[in-house]
Scaffold this motif. Structure first.
Motif, short mmCIF file in Angstrom:
data_model
loop_
_atom_site.label_atom_id
_atom_site.label_comp_id
_atom_site.label_asym_id
_atom_site.label_seq_id
_atom_site.Cartn_x
_atom_site.Cartn_y
_atom_site.Cartn_z
N ILE A 285 0.84 -1.20 0.00
CA ILE A 285 0.00 0.00 0.00
C ILE A 285 0.88 1.25 0.00
N ALA A 286 1.90 1.25 0.84
CA ALA A 286 2.79 2.41 0.91
C ALA A 286 3.44 2.67 -0.45
N ASP B 200 -2.40 -6.65 10.07
CA ASP B 200 -0.98 -6.39 10.31
C ASP B 200 -0.20 -7.62 9.92
N1 GLU Z 1 -0.07 -5.74 4.12
C1 GLU Z 1 0.17 -4.32 4.24
C2 GLU Z 1 1.00 -3.83 3.06
O1 GLU Z 1 1.68 -4.58 2.43
C3 GLU Z 1 0.93 -3.92 5.49
C4 GLU Z 1 0.48 -4.45 6.78
C5 GLU Z 1 1.42 -4.03 7.92
O2 GLU Z 1 2.01 -2.96 7.84
O3 GLU Z 1 1.62 -4.78 8.87
O4 GLU Z 1 0.99 -2.66 2.75
#
Ligand code: GLU
Length: 377
Positions: A57-58, A157
């Motif tokens: 997502i980031a 998470d």
């Molecule tokens: N699965 C989310 C991702 O890849 C992150 C979850 C987390 O930060 O723990 O962006």
């Protein structure tokens, strides 16, 4: 590389979004390459390494923001997060894939949703996928399937996801690479007297109380989910480390005395898992076995189709079934590899006969010994 890391045979490494993705520049390639260098070194000496990586997502946000999509900044709606994940995930795995290829290694992308570890049938399927990829020498890169996961069906998470994966594949070590270098007796940014814990022998209520709920903007977990992860991993027989990802070669850095918190594995993990299986409330059927199979089970072997004389009940792959000995007494409980219809087809057959009837790629075990609690009188 730390000799103690080298002594582990199956290691799950969880990487947080903040370690991997810079909101201004995107993937931290130099850091990623240094991590993969450590991973390659571990695989070279024969350890299995599984990566659970956040960052989809980031990274997707950052890629869209760089293209001038203003909606990708600020708070994202569910569909915006899902779209960001779909964009970021492919770029993320491509970066892993390239970094691994520099060492002659291959990436295997596996995206999981909650049901894949919580429903037994899907759990067995996911486990088989991961262990087969490992057997082929690939490095699994796992994340939550954020492009389809919604609030009700998500882990949320990756700390707990990584712990579920560690217990699923029988890992002996889980490393959480984080933005904090371990567990403190109190939140260190608030309390100057906070003491760093080098070793946590057991997850006591005091240890739980030390975990605040703080999480940074891009990581959903905080210390709370890390302690929950520790509970899952250590109960499954794995050690767990929390250490920071703030320097290059974050795994080999552990050998030069890098600050970390080590959680000891439960001293009795096998019994805990077997107790969990034996205590299964939802029993769907049973296998009646012959004296030869009973002897094999007593010797720690799996239940093979050849030793089964009757299949009772109607069940699916992964369901809990009882095992009944020749004298009619229950001698164990297990999670079945076959559904009842297929079990009836293969019972009494040896592996050649099973291959003839069912095709070459089927299992000869009706219950794998790892999924079985034997209770001999
Ligand atoms: N699965 C989310 C991702 O890849 C992150 C979850 C987390 O930060 O723990 O962006």
């Amino acid at each position: 590389m730390n000799s103690s890391l080298k002594s582990f045979s199956r290691i799950v490494v969880k990487i947080g979004s903040a370690s991997l993705v810079d909101q201004k520049t995107g993937i931290r390639h130099q850091w990623l390459r240094s991590l993969i260098q450590d991973v390659a070194e571990l695989t070279r000496i024969g350890s299995d390494v599984i990566i659970v990586s956040s960052g989809s997502i980031a990274l997707g946000r950052r890629m869209m923001t760089a293209k001038g999509i203003t909606a990708a900044t600020g708070n994202l709606s569910l569909e915006e997060s899902q779209a960001a994940a779909s964009i970021g995930q492919i770029a993320l795995c491509s970066a892993y894939s390239q970094a691994l290829a520099d060492h002659g290694l291959t990436a295997a992308q596996i995206l999981l949703t909650l049901g894949d570890t919580e429903e037994r049938r899907r759990y067995l399927n996911a486990r088989d996928t991961i262990t087969t990829a490992l057997k082929w020498g690939a490095v699994p890169i796992i994340n939550e399937n954020d492009s389809v996961a919604t609030a009700e069906i998500r882990y949320g998470d990756n700390d707990r996801l990584a712990a579920r994966v560690a217990s699923m594949v029988g890992a002996d070590l889980l490393v959480l690479l984080s933005d904090i270098d371990g567990l403190y007796s109190a939140p260190p940014h608030k309390d100057p007297n906070a003491k760093h814990m080098a070793v946590v022998p057991a997850i006591t209520p005091e240890i739980e109380a030390m975990a605040g709920a703080a999480a940074s903007e891009f990581s959903r977990g905080g210390m709370k989910t890390k302690i929950e992860a520790a509970r899952i991993a250590t109960a499954a027989g794995a050690a767990m480390i929390i250490t920071s990802a703030d320097q290059l070669n974050p795994l080999s850095a552990l050998s030069s005395g890098k600050k970390a918190t080590w959680f000891s594995p439960s001293p009795n993990p096998i019994n805990e898992r077997k107790r969990w299986i034996a205590g299964g409330l939802d029993v769907s059927g049973l296998y009646r076995i012959d004296a030869g199979a009973l002897k094999a089970l007593a010797g720690g072997k799996s239940l093979l189709a050849v030793g089964v004389v009757a299949v009772e009940g109607d069940f699916s792959r992964g369901d809990t079934v009882k095992i009944v000995g020749p004298d009619g007494r229950v001698v164990g409980t297990g999670l079945t590899e076959y559904d009842s219809a297929d079990a009836r087809k293969v019972m009494g057959l040896n592996s050649d006969q099973i291959a003839e009837r069912m095709g070459a790629n089927v299992r000869t075990e009706l219950i794998h010994r790892d999924d079985m609690a034997v209770e001999l009188p």
